[in-house]
Design an enzyme around this catalytic site. Structure first.
Site, PDB file in Angstrom:
ATOM      1  N   GLU A   6      52.384   6.740  62.991  1.00 22.94           N
ATOM      2  CA  GLU A   6      52.773   6.570  64.116  1.00 22.94           C
ATOM      3  C   GLU A   6      54.259   6.278  64.370  1.00 22.94           C
ATOM      4  O   GLU A   6      54.805   5.405  63.619  1.00 22.94           O
ATOM      5  CB  GLU A   6      52.337   5.130  64.762  1.00 22.94           C
ATOM      6  CG  GLU A   6      50.815   4.901  64.646  1.00 22.94           C
ATOM      7  CD  GLU A   6      50.165   5.907  65.782  1.00 22.94           C
ATOM      8  OE1 GLU A   6      50.923   6.342  66.761  1.00 22.94           O
ATOM      9  OE2 GLU A   6      48.863   5.854  65.583  1.00 22.94           O
TER      10      GLU A   6
ATOM     11  N   CYS B 289      58.172   1.934  71.125  1.00 25.32           N
ATOM     12  CA  CYS B 289      58.133   3.565  70.754  1.00 25.32           C
ATOM     13  C   CYS B 289      57.767   4.380  71.963  1.00 25.32           C
ATOM     14  O   CYS B 289      58.176   5.644  72.015  1.00 25.32           O
ATOM     15  CB  CYS B 289      57.286   3.676  69.576  1.00 25.32           C
ATOM     16  SG  CYS B 289      55.905   2.800  69.679  1.00 25.32           S
TER      17      CYS B 289
ATOM     18  N   GLU C 173      65.804   9.115  69.831  1.00 27.26           N
ATOM     19  CA  GLU C 173      65.217   7.829  69.923  1.00 27.26           C
ATOM     20  C   GLU C 173      66.290   6.445  69.665  1.00 27.26           C
ATOM     21  O   GLU C 173      67.040   6.627  68.906  1.00 27.26           O
ATOM     22  CB  GLU C 173      64.134   7.549  69.109  1.00 27.26           C
ATOM     23  CG  GLU C 173      63.332   6.191  69.724  1.00 27.26           C
ATOM     24  CD  GLU C 173      62.154   5.966  68.618  1.00 27.26           C
ATOM     25  OE1 GLU C 173      62.345   5.908  67.567  1.00 27.26           O
ATOM     26  OE2 GLU C 173      61.215   5.715  69.284  1.00 27.26           O
TER      27      GLU C 173
END
Ligand code: NAD
Length: 462
Positions: free
Chosen positions: A245, A279, A369
């Site tokens: 993940e 996330c 990110e």
């Protein structure tokens, strides 16, 4: 803050092989609140051996009994809710209400869902002249990040236990105290020794030793794409199963017929929650050019309202990293309409809720990110343009679509390269598979799909 100075291995707290320790810091005031042992390959080896020894017994335990143990674990977590929430707040910095409702509330729900799934899942099925057995994968090496310290642990450990696997957990170095409380809860439920083991330590030392250990059958990792790539390579070389993940850069697409004010407000709240350290956060807001200026104004006003109510980032390094991205956004020509790179407080790793307008798809802040409270608002010309922008990153973890008609939003969502899409503000569902397209990961967590990650099939022909 109480901290154990040992590792939880084979059903007891045992001294670490080495004397090195990791200091745990409260990111809101920069005070050291405890320390935990820095595990080595030796500790990992002891934990994996314990997990291997416990595997045959736990794998053979009837699913109904495994379900009862997981239900008991859920109940202990619920009984110790306040203490866990306070610990999460102390080591992650999240406001106490968020810790109570989300950081502890969600994993209790998830643990409950796996108690139910363990009891009801068909671990045997018929396929023609075969009986297909769904058997545990074996020993799981679970490596978790700090952003949801308990949830990330439970989202791996609960389905692994439900499947009949045994586990060695290596939690993030910033939030090991919550992981120790989890180990205490496991102990309280009376799970057989060795079924769950905890080794605290640094990623490149304890984490890597766990990923490399030949006694581990599946490495389940949540964290950055960079480390995930490394873990996948290590696991691949050993033909070991892997679940990843990883990061995200999700798009919040507001189509022209949508309730603009509602969509913008929800979008800002989504990014600011947990100080942007989620996330699946919708860090790119995509707005049609006809509504762009209005959306920017609404978003700036919404972000300004957050003011002091937002928690700090987890550590000084993350704070520096996020401030660096904000500076980069300015340098690349985006227009700052809320917040900025200056630290809003003298102490603590705080970053102001920040909103950028006039962001174009190729800018760094629209591609990478950031993992902080930073929202980028992008302009699109038409639906195809919106789709191209939404799909135009290496990530594909989550997203949102808002439209006047639900069907229109669903049609758009079908074309998105991402693992989760919230339609017109649809609520988070802890039973829905969670995981990424593209570089956001491999495999799924939560619900029945999360359970099957920990199972392998054996077919018996008659
Ligand atoms: P990270 O990758 O640095 O660390 C995650 C975990 O991996 C930690 O326990 C760390 O100790 C360990 N680790 C670090 N180096 C390692 C190595 N060489 N070998 C083995 N283990 C190692 O990530 P982070 O900074 O803790 O978390 C932030 C990142 O995690 C963000 O990119 C975020 O998107 C991602 N994340 C993804 C999800 C998801 O579900 N997709 C959830 C939370 C966080």
């Amino acid at each position: 803050m109480k901290a154990h100075d040992g590792m939880y291995i084979d059903g007891a707290w045992r001294p670490a092989a080495d004397r090195d320790a990791i200091e745990v810091v409260n990111p809101a005031d920069e005070q050291v609140i405890g320390q935990v042992p820095a595990g080595t390959a030796e500790d990992v080896d002891a934990a994996v051996r314990a997990a291997r020894a416990a595997l045959p017994g736990w794998a053979a335990t009837p699913p109904s009994e495994r379900a009862a143990r997981i239900a008991a674990l859920r109940d202990v977590l619920a009984a110790r809710k306040e203490e866990i929430a306070e610990t999460v707040t102390a080591e992650l910095g999240s406001p106490l209400e968020l810790s109570q409702k989300v950081h502890v509330g969600l994993p209790i729900t998830v643990a409950g869902s796996y108690a139910e799934l363990a009891a009801t899942y068909a671990f045997e099925e018929k396929a023609g002249n075969s009986t297909v057995l769904h058997e545990p994968v074996g020993v799981v090496g679970a490596i978790t990040p700090w952003n949801y310290p308990l949830h990330q642990v439970v989202a791996k450990v609960a389905p692994a236990l439900a499947a009949g696997c045994t586990v060695v957990l290596k939690p993030a170095e910033d939030t090991p105290l919550t992981a120790q409380l989890f180990a205490e809860a496991v102990h309280e439920t009376g799970l057989p020794a060795g079924v769950f083991n905890l080794v605290t330590g640094l990623g490149p030392v304890a984490g890597q030793a766990l990923a490399e250990h030949p006694g581990v059958d599946l490495v389940s990792f949540t964290g950055s794409t960079a480390v995930g790539r490394q873990i996948a390579a290590t696991a691949g070389a050993a033909v070991k199963k892997v679940a990843l993940e990883l990061g995200g850069k999700s798009a919040n697409v507001i189509l022209p017929g949508a309730d603009l004010a509602k969509a913008v407000k929800a979008g800002v709240a989504n990014v600011m929650s947990n100080s942007g350290q989620t996330c699946s956060a919708w860090t790119r807001m995509l707005v049609h050019r006809s509504q762009y200026d209005e959306a920017v104004e609404l978003a700036a006003a919404a972000a300004a309202k957050y003011g002091d109510r937002i928690g700090p980032l987890v550590n000084a390094k993350q704070q520096q990293r996020v401030r660096g991205y904000i500076q980069k956004g300015v340098a690349e020509g985006a227009r700052l309409v809320a917040g900025g790179p200056e630290s809003p407080r003298e102490r603590g790793y705080f970053v102001s809720p920040t909103v950028f307008a006039d962001v174009t798809p190729e800018m760094t802040i629209a591609q990478e990110e950031i993992f902080g409270p930073v929202l980028s608002i992008l302009r699109y010309e038409d639906e195809d343009d919106a789709l191209r922008i939404a799909n135009g990153t290496v990530y594909g973890l989550a997203g949102a679509v808002w439209a006047g008609e639900e069907g229109e939003a669903v049609a758009f969502a079908r074309r998105m390269e991402t693992g989760q899409v919230d339609i017109n503000g649809g609520r988070f569902n802890p039973l829905a598979p969670f995981g990424g397209y593209k570089q956001s990961g491999v495999g799924r967590e939560l619900g029945v799909h999360g359970l099957t990650e920990y199972l392998q099939t054996k077919s018996l022909q008659f």
